[in-house]
Design an enzyme around this catalytic site. Structure first.
Site, PDB file in Angstrom:
ATOM      1  CB  SER A 140      -0.891   0.007   1.244  1.00 27.05           C
ATOM      2  OG  SER A 140      -1.588   1.232   1.378  1.00 27.05           O
ATOM      3  CE1 TYR A 154      -4.333  -2.444   5.112  1.00 25.77           C
ATOM      4  CE2 TYR A 154      -3.403  -0.289   4.614  1.00 25.77           C
ATOM      5  CZ  TYR A 154      -4.006  -1.457   4.199  1.00 25.77           C
ATOM      6  OH  TYR A 154      -4.265  -1.662   2.859  1.00 25.77           O
TER       7      TYR A 154
END
Length: 267
Positions: A140, A154
Protein backbone atom coordinates in the site's frame (compact mmCIF):
# COMPACT_ATOMS: atom_id res chain seq x y z
CA UNK A 1 1.69 -25.66 -24.18
CA UNK A 2 0.30 -25.56 -20.64
CA UNK A 3 -1.23 -22.41 -19.22
CA UNK A 4 0.56 -20.47 -16.48
CA UNK A 5 -0.97 -21.24 -13.08
CA UNK A 6 -1.74 -18.49 -10.54
CA UNK A 7 -2.68 -18.63 -6.86
CA UNK A 8 -4.59 -15.56 -5.68
CA UNK A 9 -5.40 -14.94 -2.02
CA UNK A 10 -8.27 -12.69 -1.04
CA UNK A 11 -9.80 -13.41 -4.44
CA UNK A 12 -13.48 -13.00 -3.55
CA UNK A 13 -13.69 -9.23 -4.17
CA UNK A 14 -11.82 -6.00 -4.92
CA UNK A 15 -8.22 -6.19 -6.08
CA UNK A 16 -8.11 -9.97 -5.71
CA UNK A 17 -11.11 -10.52 -7.98
CA UNK A 18 -9.64 -8.03 -10.47
CA UNK A 19 -6.40 -10.04 -10.53
CA UNK A 20 -8.42 -13.20 -11.20
CA UNK A 21 -10.26 -11.63 -14.12
CA UNK A 22 -7.19 -10.09 -15.73
CA UNK A 23 -4.96 -13.14 -15.34
CA UNK A 24 -7.76 -15.33 -16.68
CA UNK A 25 -7.97 -13.06 -19.73
CA UNK A 26 -4.23 -13.61 -20.20
CA UNK A 27 -4.81 -17.38 -20.28
CA UNK A 28 -3.81 -18.31 -16.75
CA UNK A 29 -5.35 -21.24 -14.91
CA UNK A 30 -6.24 -20.17 -11.38
CA UNK A 31 -6.55 -21.21 -7.77
CA UNK A 32 -8.76 -18.78 -5.86
CA UNK A 33 -8.76 -18.61 -2.11
CA UNK A 34 -10.67 -16.56 0.45
CA UNK A 35 -13.20 -17.19 3.21
CA UNK A 36 -16.41 -16.71 1.18
CA UNK A 37 -17.03 -19.88 -0.81
CA UNK A 38 -20.16 -18.58 -2.55
CA UNK A 39 -18.33 -15.60 -4.03
CA UNK A 40 -15.35 -17.70 -5.08
CA UNK A 41 -17.58 -20.26 -6.78
CA UNK A 42 -19.50 -17.54 -8.61
CA UNK A 43 -16.26 -15.96 -9.84
CA UNK A 44 -14.87 -19.35 -10.84
CA UNK A 45 -17.97 -20.14 -12.95
CA UNK A 46 -17.71 -16.76 -14.65
CA UNK A 47 -14.04 -17.23 -15.55
CA UNK A 48 -14.41 -20.82 -16.74
CA UNK A 49 -17.30 -19.78 -18.99
CA UNK A 50 -15.61 -16.70 -20.43
CA UNK A 51 -12.06 -17.99 -20.88
CA UNK A 52 -12.19 -21.81 -20.93
CA UNK A 53 -9.57 -22.07 -18.20
CA UNK A 54 -9.18 -24.29 -15.16
CA UNK A 55 -10.26 -22.57 -11.93
CA UNK A 56 -10.19 -24.31 -8.57
CA UNK A 57 -11.66 -22.90 -5.37
CA UNK A 58 -9.83 -23.44 -2.08
CA UNK A 59 -11.79 -21.86 0.74
CA UNK A 60 -9.66 -21.03 3.75
CA UNK A 61 -9.08 -18.47 6.47
CA UNK A 62 -5.48 -17.26 6.43
CA UNK A 63 -5.82 -16.32 10.11
CA UNK A 64 -5.40 -20.06 10.71
CA UNK A 65 -1.65 -20.71 11.07
CA UNK A 66 -2.08 -24.03 9.25
CA UNK A 67 -3.68 -22.41 6.18
CA UNK A 68 -0.57 -21.74 4.04
CA UNK A 69 0.64 -25.34 4.26
CA UNK A 70 -2.90 -26.63 3.73
CA UNK A 71 -3.20 -24.57 0.54
CA UNK A 72 0.16 -25.74 -0.80
CA UNK A 73 -0.64 -29.37 0.06
CA UNK A 74 -3.96 -29.10 -1.79
CA UNK A 75 -2.20 -27.81 -4.90
CA UNK A 76 0.52 -30.45 -4.71
CA UNK A 77 -2.08 -33.23 -4.39
CA UNK A 78 -3.60 -31.98 -7.66
CA UNK A 79 -0.18 -31.89 -9.34
CA UNK A 80 -0.33 -28.11 -9.77
CA UNK A 81 2.74 -25.88 -9.84
CA UNK A 82 2.31 -22.19 -9.06
CA UNK A 83 3.87 -19.80 -11.59
CA UNK A 84 2.27 -16.61 -10.22
CA UNK A 85 1.58 -15.96 -6.54
CA UNK A 86 -0.63 -12.98 -5.73
CA UNK A 87 -0.47 -12.27 -1.98
CA UNK A 88 -3.49 -10.00 -1.80
CA UNK A 89 -5.54 -11.03 1.25
CA UNK A 90 -5.85 -8.26 3.80
CA UNK A 91 -8.07 -5.99 5.81
CA UNK A 92 -7.90 -3.18 8.35
CA UNK A 93 -8.62 -3.19 12.08
CA UNK A 94 -10.45 0.00 13.11
CA UNK A 95 -9.53 1.77 16.31
CA UNK A 96 -6.34 2.32 18.25
CA UNK A 97 -3.86 -0.39 19.20
CA UNK A 98 -4.97 -0.53 22.84
CA UNK A 99 -8.66 -0.57 21.94
CA UNK A 100 -8.46 -4.04 20.35
CA UNK A 101 -7.70 -7.32 22.09
CA UNK A 102 -4.60 -9.36 21.33
CA UNK A 103 -6.49 -12.10 19.48
CA UNK A 104 -7.64 -9.46 16.96
CA UNK A 105 -4.07 -8.25 16.43
CA UNK A 106 -2.70 -11.79 16.24
CA UNK A 107 -5.16 -12.73 13.49
CA UNK A 108 -4.28 -9.56 11.59
CA UNK A 109 -0.54 -10.27 11.76
CA UNK A 110 -1.12 -13.86 10.66
CA UNK A 111 -3.07 -12.76 7.57
CA UNK A 112 -1.03 -9.69 6.60
CA UNK A 113 2.50 -10.81 7.51
CA UNK A 114 2.93 -14.50 8.27
CA UNK A 115 0.69 -16.00 5.59
CA UNK A 116 2.19 -14.13 2.60
CA UNK A 117 5.69 -14.75 3.90
CA UNK A 118 5.06 -18.47 4.37
CA UNK A 119 3.30 -18.92 1.04
CA UNK A 120 6.23 -17.22 -0.66
CA UNK A 121 8.71 -19.46 1.14
CA UNK A 122 6.78 -22.62 0.26
CA UNK A 123 6.32 -21.77 -3.44
CA UNK A 124 9.53 -19.90 -4.27
CA UNK A 125 11.84 -22.90 -4.57
CA UNK A 126 9.64 -24.47 -7.26
CA UNK A 127 9.66 -21.23 -9.25
CA UNK A 128 13.44 -21.04 -9.02
CA UNK A 129 13.86 -24.66 -10.10
CA UNK A 130 11.66 -24.07 -13.15
CA UNK A 131 13.44 -20.80 -13.95
CA UNK A 132 10.30 -18.68 -14.00
CA UNK A 133 7.87 -17.11 -11.58
CA UNK A 134 6.08 -13.95 -10.56
CA UNK A 135 5.20 -12.88 -7.01
CA UNK A 136 3.09 -9.80 -6.33
CA UNK A 137 2.73 -8.73 -2.72
CA UNK A 138 -0.14 -6.26 -2.48
CA UNK A 139 1.22 -3.61 -0.14
CA UNK A 140 0.00 0.00 0.00
CA UNK A 141 0.96 3.62 -0.34
CA UNK A 142 0.46 3.56 3.44
CA UNK A 143 3.75 1.67 3.68
CA UNK A 144 5.62 4.68 2.26
CA UNK A 145 4.19 7.43 4.47
CA UNK A 146 4.15 7.98 8.26
CA UNK A 147 1.85 5.69 10.18
CA UNK A 148 -1.37 7.38 11.32
CA UNK A 149 -3.27 7.09 14.56
CA UNK A 150 -5.82 4.30 14.28
CA UNK A 151 -5.61 1.10 12.22
CA UNK A 152 -2.25 0.88 13.96
CA UNK A 153 -0.75 -2.22 12.37
CA UNK A 154 -1.88 -1.60 8.79
CA UNK A 155 0.87 0.78 7.60
CA UNK A 156 3.49 -1.22 9.49
CA UNK A 157 2.44 -4.46 7.81
CA UNK A 158 2.55 -2.84 4.37
CA UNK A 159 6.01 -1.37 5.01
CA UNK A 160 7.16 -4.89 5.83
CA UNK A 161 5.81 -6.24 2.54
CA UNK A 162 7.66 -3.51 0.64
CA UNK A 163 11.04 -4.29 2.21
CA UNK A 164 10.41 -8.04 1.97
CA UNK A 165 9.66 -7.70 -1.74
CA UNK A 166 12.75 -5.61 -2.41
CA UNK A 167 15.03 -8.21 -0.86
CA UNK A 168 13.29 -11.07 -2.64
CA UNK A 169 13.52 -9.25 -5.96
CA UNK A 170 17.28 -8.85 -5.60
CA UNK A 171 17.75 -12.46 -4.47
CA UNK A 172 15.71 -14.09 -7.24
CA UNK A 173 15.89 -11.97 -10.38
CA UNK A 174 18.78 -13.96 -11.82
CA UNK A 175 16.73 -17.14 -11.35
CA UNK A 176 13.92 -15.78 -13.52
CA UNK A 177 11.60 -14.94 -10.62
CA UNK A 178 10.28 -11.37 -10.46
CA UNK A 179 8.92 -10.03 -7.17
CA UNK A 180 6.98 -6.79 -6.86
CA UNK A 181 5.36 -4.90 -3.99
CA UNK A 182 2.27 -3.30 -5.50
CA UNK A 183 1.41 -0.18 -3.48
CA UNK A 184 -2.02 1.22 -4.33
CA UNK A 185 -3.49 4.25 -2.66
CA UNK A 186 -7.25 4.70 -2.27
CA UNK A 187 -8.94 2.00 -4.35
CA UNK A 188 -12.63 1.42 -5.00
CA UNK A 189 -13.45 -1.81 -3.14
CA UNK A 190 -15.24 -3.16 -0.06
CA UNK A 191 -12.23 -2.39 2.15
CA UNK A 192 -13.65 0.80 3.65
CA UNK A 193 -17.07 -0.74 4.20
CA UNK A 194 -15.47 -3.46 6.31
CA UNK A 195 -13.49 -0.93 8.35
CA UNK A 196 -16.60 1.25 8.78
CA UNK A 197 -14.92 4.31 7.26
CA UNK A 198 -16.98 4.59 4.07
CA UNK A 199 -18.65 7.85 5.12
CA UNK A 200 -15.27 9.47 5.74
CA UNK A 201 -13.78 8.09 2.53
CA UNK A 202 -16.63 9.43 0.42
CA UNK A 203 -15.53 12.96 1.34
CA UNK A 204 -12.19 12.54 -0.46
CA UNK A 205 -11.95 14.02 -3.99
CA UNK A 206 -12.46 11.69 -6.93
CA UNK A 207 -8.92 12.22 -8.27
CA UNK A 208 -7.55 10.41 -5.19
CA UNK A 209 -9.15 7.13 -6.24
CA UNK A 210 -8.25 4.35 -8.68
CA UNK A 211 -10.34 1.38 -9.71
CA UNK A 212 -9.20 -2.11 -8.76
CA UNK A 213 -8.93 -2.86 -12.49
CA UNK A 214 -6.46 -0.01 -13.03
CA UNK A 215 -4.39 -1.05 -10.02
CA UNK A 216 -4.14 -4.63 -11.22
CA UNK A 217 -3.38 -3.74 -14.83
CA UNK A 218 -0.48 -1.56 -13.71
CA UNK A 219 0.68 -4.16 -11.21
CA UNK A 220 0.89 -6.93 -13.79
CA UNK A 221 2.88 -4.67 -16.11
CA UNK A 222 5.19 -3.69 -13.26
CA UNK A 223 6.08 -7.24 -12.19
CA UNK A 224 6.67 -8.23 -15.81
CA UNK A 225 9.10 -5.29 -16.18
CA UNK A 226 10.91 -6.42 -13.06
CA UNK A 227 9.95 -3.48 -10.83
CA UNK A 228 10.57 -4.41 -7.20
CA UNK A 229 8.16 -1.72 -5.95
CA UNK A 230 5.41 0.00 -7.90
CA UNK A 231 2.93 2.70 -6.89
CA UNK A 232 0.00 2.95 -9.33
CA UNK A 233 -1.35 6.39 -10.10
CA UNK A 234 0.48 9.67 -10.66
CA UNK A 235 -1.18 11.30 -7.63
CA UNK A 236 -0.01 8.50 -5.35
CA UNK A 237 3.54 8.65 -6.67
CA UNK A 238 3.56 12.41 -6.12
CA UNK A 239 2.35 11.99 -2.53
CA UNK A 240 5.15 9.52 -1.83
CA UNK A 241 7.79 11.84 -3.29
CA UNK A 242 6.55 14.89 -1.37
CA UNK A 243 6.47 13.00 1.93
CA UNK A 244 10.00 11.70 1.37
CA UNK A 245 11.26 15.27 0.87
CA UNK A 246 9.61 16.60 4.03
CA UNK A 247 11.29 16.77 7.44
CA UNK A 248 10.05 13.85 9.53
CA UNK A 249 8.35 16.10 12.04
CA UNK A 250 6.33 17.87 9.36
CA UNK A 251 5.38 14.62 7.66
CA UNK A 252 4.17 13.17 10.96
CA UNK A 253 2.16 16.31 11.73
CA UNK A 254 0.46 16.12 8.35
CA UNK A 255 -0.25 12.44 8.86
CA UNK A 256 -1.88 13.20 12.21
CA UNK A 257 -4.02 15.94 10.68
CA UNK A 258 -5.10 14.09 7.55
CA UNK A 259 -5.67 10.70 9.18
CA UNK A 260 -8.64 12.12 11.09
CA UNK A 261 -10.41 12.37 7.75
CA UNK A 262 -10.19 8.66 6.89
CA UNK A 263 -9.11 6.63 9.95
CA UNK A 264 -11.37 5.32 12.68
CA UNK A 265 -9.60 5.94 15.99
CA UNK A 266 -12.54 4.95 18.12
CA UNK A 267 -13.18 1.54 19.67
Amino acid sequence: MSHPFSLITGASSGIGAAFARQLAALGHDLALTARRTDRLESLARELRSQHGIQVIVLTCDLADPAAPQTLCDALEQRGLQVDWLINNAGYGVPGTFEANNWATHADFLQVLLIAPTELTWRLLSGMRQRGRGRIINVASLAGHVPGPAGHTLYAASKAYLIKFSQSLALENRAAGVHVCALCPGFTWSEFHDVTRTRDKMNKLPAFMWLSAEDVVRQGIAAVERGDAVYIPGRVNRTIKTIVQLMPDRLALWLSARESKRYRNTEV
